[in-house]
Design an enzyme around this catalytic site. Structure first.
Site, PDB file in Angstrom:
ATOM      1  N   SER A  53     -17.075  34.736   8.804  1.00 39.29           N
ATOM      2  CA  SER A  53     -17.530  34.856   7.423  1.00 39.29           C
ATOM      3  C   SER A  53     -19.034  35.071   7.386  1.00 39.29           C
ATOM      4  CB  SER A  53     -17.177  33.559   6.691  1.00 39.29           C
ATOM      5  OG  SER A  53     -17.843  33.488   5.455  1.00 39.29           O
TER       6      SER A  53
ATOM      7  N   TYR B 220     -16.938  23.775   5.865  1.00 43.26           N
ATOM      8  CA  TYR B 220     -16.168  25.023   6.066  1.00 43.26           C
ATOM      9  C   TYR B 220     -17.004  26.037   6.838  1.00 43.26           C
ATOM     10  CZ  TYR B 220     -14.519  29.711   5.225  1.00 43.26           C
ATOM     11  OH  TYR B 220     -14.149  31.016   5.417  1.00 43.26           O
TER      12      TYR B 220
ATOM     13  N   LYS C  40     -16.721  27.699  10.857  1.00 43.63           N
ATOM     14  CA  LYS C  40     -16.712  29.113  11.284  1.00 43.63           C
ATOM     15  C   LYS C  40     -17.776  29.354  12.358  1.00 43.63           C
ATOM     16  CE  LYS C  40     -13.455  30.792   8.694  1.00 43.63           C
ATOM     17  NZ  LYS C  40     -12.173  31.176   9.289  1.00 43.63           N
TER      18      LYS C  40
HETATM   19  P1  NAD Z   1      -5.560  32.106   2.721  1.00 45.65           P
HETATM   20  O1  NAD Z   1      -5.669  30.637   2.493  1.00 45.65           O
HETATM   21  O2  NAD Z   1      -4.906  32.922   1.684  1.00 45.65           O
HETATM   22  O3  NAD Z   1      -4.831  32.386   4.121  1.00 45.65           O
HETATM   23  C1  NAD Z   1      -4.927  31.505   5.219  1.00 45.65           C
HETATM   24  C2  NAD Z   1      -3.511  31.235   5.709  1.00 45.65           C
HETATM   25  O4  NAD Z   1      -3.574  30.358   6.837  1.00 45.65           O
HETATM   26  C3  NAD Z   1      -2.632  30.537   4.666  1.00 45.65           C
HETATM   27  O5  NAD Z   1      -1.427  31.258   4.542  1.00 45.65           O
HETATM   28  C4  NAD Z   1      -2.401  29.131   5.226  1.00 45.65           C
HETATM   29  O6  NAD Z   1      -1.141  28.619   4.869  1.00 45.65           O
HETATM   30  C5  NAD Z   1      -2.537  29.386   6.727  1.00 45.65           C
HETATM   31  N1  NAD Z   1      -2.966  28.221   7.521  1.00 45.65           N
HETATM   32  C6  NAD Z   1      -4.035  27.416   7.312  1.00 45.65           C
HETATM   33  N2  NAD Z   1      -4.109  26.491   8.268  1.00 45.65           N
HETATM   34  C7  NAD Z   1      -3.090  26.707   9.128  1.00 45.65           C
HETATM   35  C8  NAD Z   1      -2.635  26.073  10.317  1.00 45.65           C
HETATM   36  N3  NAD Z   1      -3.250  24.987  10.813  1.00 45.65           N
HETATM   37  N4  NAD Z   1      -1.549  26.573  10.949  1.00 45.65           N
HETATM   38  C9  NAD Z   1      -0.896  27.656  10.445  1.00 45.65           C
HETATM   39  N5  NAD Z   1      -1.270  28.289   9.323  1.00 45.65           N
HETATM   40  C10 NAD Z   1      -2.359  27.818   8.665  1.00 45.65           C
HETATM   41  O7  NAD Z   1      -7.047  32.639   3.015  1.00 45.65           O
HETATM   42  P2  NAD Z   1      -7.583  34.129   3.121  1.00 45.65           P
HETATM   43  O8  NAD Z   1      -8.488  34.366   1.982  1.00 45.65           O
HETATM   44  O9  NAD Z   1      -6.469  35.071   3.404  1.00 45.65           O
HETATM   45  O10 NAD Z   1      -8.511  33.969   4.403  1.00 45.65           O
HETATM   46  C11 NAD Z   1      -8.051  34.273   5.709  1.00 45.65           C
HETATM   47  C12 NAD Z   1      -9.132  33.907   6.706  1.00 45.65           C
HETATM   48  O11 NAD Z   1     -10.325  34.618   6.380  1.00 45.65           O
HETATM   49  C13 NAD Z   1      -9.517  32.428   6.690  1.00 45.65           C
HETATM   50  O12 NAD Z   1      -9.776  32.021   8.021  1.00 45.65           O
HETATM   51  C14 NAD Z   1     -10.788  32.406   5.877  1.00 45.65           C
HETATM   52  O13 NAD Z   1     -11.622  31.324   6.229  1.00 45.65           O
HETATM   53  C15 NAD Z   1     -11.420  33.727   6.251  1.00 45.65           C
HETATM   54  N6  NAD Z   1     -12.335  34.237   5.223  1.00 45.65           N
HETATM   55  C16 NAD Z   1     -11.920  34.357   3.935  1.00 45.65           C
HETATM   56  C17 NAD Z   1     -12.806  34.814   2.965  1.00 45.65           C
HETATM   57  C18 NAD Z   1     -12.394  34.885   1.519  1.00 45.65           C
HETATM   58  O14 NAD Z   1     -13.270  34.865   0.664  1.00 45.65           O
HETATM   59  N7  NAD Z   1     -11.102  35.001   1.198  1.00 45.65           N
HETATM   60  C19 NAD Z   1     -14.114  35.182   3.327  1.00 45.65           C
HETATM   61  C20 NAD Z   1     -14.498  35.071   4.661  1.00 45.65           C
HETATM   62  C21 NAD Z   1     -13.596  34.597   5.621  1.00 45.65           C
HETATM   63  C1  WQD Z   2     -19.740  34.691  -5.948  1.00 43.05           C
HETATM   64  C2  WQD Z   2     -20.847  34.610  -7.006  1.00 43.05           C
HETATM   65  C3  WQD Z   2     -21.393  32.367  -7.623  1.00 43.05           C
HETATM   66  C4  WQD Z   2     -17.522  31.407  -9.421  1.00 43.05           C
HETATM   67  C5  WQD Z   2     -17.592  32.015  -1.006  1.00 43.05           C
HETATM   68  C6  WQD Z   2     -17.750  31.171   0.210  1.00 43.05           C
HETATM   69  C7  WQD Z   2     -17.939  32.052   1.423  1.00 43.05           C
HETATM   70  C8  WQD Z   2     -16.830  33.111   1.519  1.00 43.05           C
HETATM   71  C9  WQD Z   2     -16.614  33.827   0.242  1.00 43.05           C
HETATM   72  C10 WQD Z   2     -15.113  32.375   2.982  1.00 43.05           C
HETATM   73  C11 WQD Z   2     -21.861  33.509  -6.732  1.00 43.05           C
HETATM   74  C12 WQD Z   2     -20.791  33.104  -8.794  1.00 43.05           C
HETATM   75  C13 WQD Z   2     -18.566  32.047  -8.801  1.00 43.05           C
HETATM   76  C14 WQD Z   2     -17.656  31.073 -10.802  1.00 43.05           C
HETATM   77  C15 WQD Z   2     -19.838  32.068 -10.801  1.00 43.05           C
HETATM   78  N1  WQD Z   2     -15.572  32.522   1.824  1.00 43.05           N
HETATM   79  N2  WQD Z   2     -19.696  32.376  -9.473  1.00 43.05           N
HETATM   80  N3  WQD Z   2     -18.816  31.430 -11.433  1.00 43.05           N
HETATM   81  O1  WQD Z   2     -20.007  31.769  -3.031  1.00 43.05           O
HETATM   82  O2  WQD Z   2     -20.418  34.172  -2.302  1.00 43.05           O
HETATM   83  O3  WQD Z   2     -18.743  32.834  -1.140  1.00 43.05           O
HETATM   84  O4  WQD Z   2     -16.470  32.887  -0.823  1.00 43.05           O
HETATM   85  O5  WQD Z   2     -15.683  32.515   4.016  1.00 43.05           O
HETATM   86  O6  WQD Z   2     -17.939  31.197   2.526  1.00 43.05           O
HETATM   87  O7  WQD Z   2     -18.875  30.325   0.049  1.00 43.05           O
HETATM   88  O8  WQD Z   2     -18.269  33.588  -3.445  1.00 43.05           O
HETATM   89  O9  WQD Z   2     -16.780  34.145  -5.316  1.00 43.05           O
HETATM   90  O10 WQD Z   2     -17.475  31.737  -4.997  1.00 43.05           O
HETATM   91  O11 WQD Z   2     -19.166  33.402  -5.771  1.00 43.05           O
HETATM   92  O12 WQD Z   2     -20.859  32.351 -11.426  1.00 43.05           O
HETATM   93  O13 WQD Z   2     -16.769  30.448 -11.407  1.00 43.05           O
HETATM   94  O14 WQD Z   2     -20.232  34.267  -8.261  1.00 43.05           O
HETATM   95  O15 WQD Z   2     -22.408  31.505  -8.041  1.00 43.05           O
HETATM   96  O16 WQD Z   2     -23.112  33.975  -7.179  1.00 43.05           O
HETATM   97  P1  WQD Z   2     -19.480  33.052  -2.520  1.00 43.05           P
HETATM   98  P2  WQD Z   2     -17.817  33.189  -4.903  1.00 43.05           P
END
Ligand code: NAD
Ligand code: WQD
Length: 341
Positions: free
Chosen positions: A126, A151, A155
């Site tokens: 991330s 979190y 990562k």
């Molecule tokens: P999500 O929660 O929709 O998907 C994650 C999946 O992993 C879920 O289906 C959950 O049931 C499964 N899971 C969690 N822990 C587990 C375990 N111990 N064993 C087996 N399954 C498990 O999340 P997502 O948005 O699809 O994100 C996928 C990956 O990408 C995550 O690692 C997340 O941290 C990373 N990521 C997401 C974002 C975002 O904003 N969505 C941004 C950056 C990184």
């Molecule tokens: C985006 C912008 C908020 C909600 C998070 C995690 C990051 C990554 C992605 C996994 C910011 C603003 C948000 C609301 C708002 N996840 N906001 N009102 O914070 O960039 O990242 O998700 O790895 O680790 O921290 O994403 O969508 O929460 O926020 O004003 O109700 O929207 O302040 O400027 P963020 P976000």
């Protein structure tokens, strides 16, 4: 080629499984369904007209169960590892759960991979690992910053573990993909993001206000040093993101090694710009109010995506209007998400 996808039932996982199946890969999914349900993958199978090889309802923190997956998939060539817990606020309240799930899950997975000789891994990292960047756009050689929550630290720690693993045994090929802000849904509106409870992230919050599930969006701060005072982020369409994983798999095959890579568009949008775009595209009014800053938020983050373009041959193709269109298409067709949860 047979790919094992952990966390494949989740938001990014379902979209990636769809791209893998469409491109002719064999796909096995491992998921404990802690933040997802089976319905997403059923819809992926229906949409593609193809079936998963298998679905394992197991938890990666169980090493014996994780081993069994590899025992049953002797032809697995690589793993895409999405499984993890991802809610920032929850990680502050429950750090041990987050560290156990994300770190132990990854270590167990890698131990099973090692035992069964599967040494190609694509990991969901991330942009949070950069902490507060000194400048934008962010390139991969920026120092890893101070993460403000467990979190994010999980990562960064996993990145370190995987770099150590490659160092200890160069047969490991590892892509650390640093996602910026994934949004949107498949253009069919059949699969999409289905957050549990009240969304933490901006885009699902906006779309739930639009559909009438939530009353009002709070805009967290309008006094940041950005053009309109609200936070700026690099929103990336989930289908572009999913395709990035296929490019990473190909890269690992053609040019073994370990690398970190941003997956973003290179374009930043503010919260107010996101609201305006969503209103324009959906025709829905988004009720919002200006609220105090959210703790731990940074002013501005967007990627320099040139490494991905050069090394993976990947570039995001879908712009802001398509992100909003596809989010609204999914949300309006599925106001209760997958509902069966
Ligand atoms: P999500 O929660 O929709 O998907 C994650 C999946 O992993 C879920 O289906 C959950 O049931 C499964 N899971 C969690 N822990 C587990 C375990 N111990 N064993 C087996 N399954 C498990 O999340 P997502 O948005 O699809 O994100 C996928 C990956 O990408 C995550 O690692 C997340 O941290 C990373 N990521 C997401 C974002 C975002 O904003 N969505 C941004 C950056 C990184
Ligand atoms: C985006 C912008 C908020 C909600 C998070 C995690 C990051 C990554 C992605 C996994 C910011 C603003 C948000 C609301 C708002 N996840 N906001 N009102 O914070 O960039 O990242 O998700 O790895 O680790 O921290 O994403 O969508 O929460 O926020 O004003 O109700 O929207 O302040 O400027 P963020 P976000």
């Amino acid at each position: 080629m047979h790919i094992i996808v952990t966390g494949g039932a989740g938001y990014i996982g379902t979209h990636t499984c769809l791209e893998l199946l469409t491109s002719g890969y064999d796909v096995t999914v491992v998921d404990n369904l802690s933040n997802s349900c089976r319905e997403g993958l059923r819809r992926v199978e229906k949409l593609t007209g193809k079936s998963l090889c298998s679905f394992y309802h197991i938890d990666l923190i169980d090493p014996l169960a994780t081993d069994k997956v590899f025992q049953h998939c002797p032809d697995a060539a690589a793993v895409i590892h999405f499984a993890g817990l991802k809610a920032v606020g929850e990680s502050v309240a429950q750090p041990l759960r987050y560290y156990q799930n994300n770190l132990t899950g990854t270590i167990n997975l890698c131990q099973s991979m090692q035992r069964y000789g599967v040494k190609n891994l694509v990991f969901s990292s991330s942009c949070t690992v950069y902490g507060t960047p000194a400048s934008v756009p962010i390139t991969e050689d920026f120092p890893l910053g101070v993460c403000t929550n467990p979190y994010g630290r999980s990562k960064a720690m996993i990145e370190d573990i995987l770099r150590d693993l490659h160092q200890s045994d160069p047969e490991w090929n590892i892509a650390l993909l640093r996602y910026f802000n994934p949004v949107g849904a498949h253009e069919s509106g059949v699969i999409g993001e289905d957050p549990n409870g009240v969304p933490n992230n901006l885009m699902p919050y906006i779309s739930q206000v639009a559909v009438g599930k939530l009353q009002q969006l709070s805009v967290f701060g309008n006094d940041y040093p950005t053009p309109d005072g609200t936070g700026v982020r690099d929103y990336i369409h989930v289908v572009d993101l999913a395709k990035g994983h296929l490019c990473a798999l190909e890269k690992l095959q053609q040019q073994p090694g370990a690398f970190a890579c941003n997956l973003g568009t290179g374009q930043g949008y503010s919260v107010l710009e996101m609201i305006a775009a969503f209103e324009r595209v959906s025709g829905q009014k988004i009720n919002y109010t200006i609220a105090p800053r959210r703790q731990g938020d940074i002013a501005c983050a967007y990627a320099d995506p040139s490494f991905a373009a050069r090394e993976l041959g990947w570039k995001a193709e879908r712009g802001l209007d398509v992100m909003c269109r596809d989010t609204w298409n999914w949300q309006s067709k599925n106001p209760q998400g997958y509902a069966s949860r």
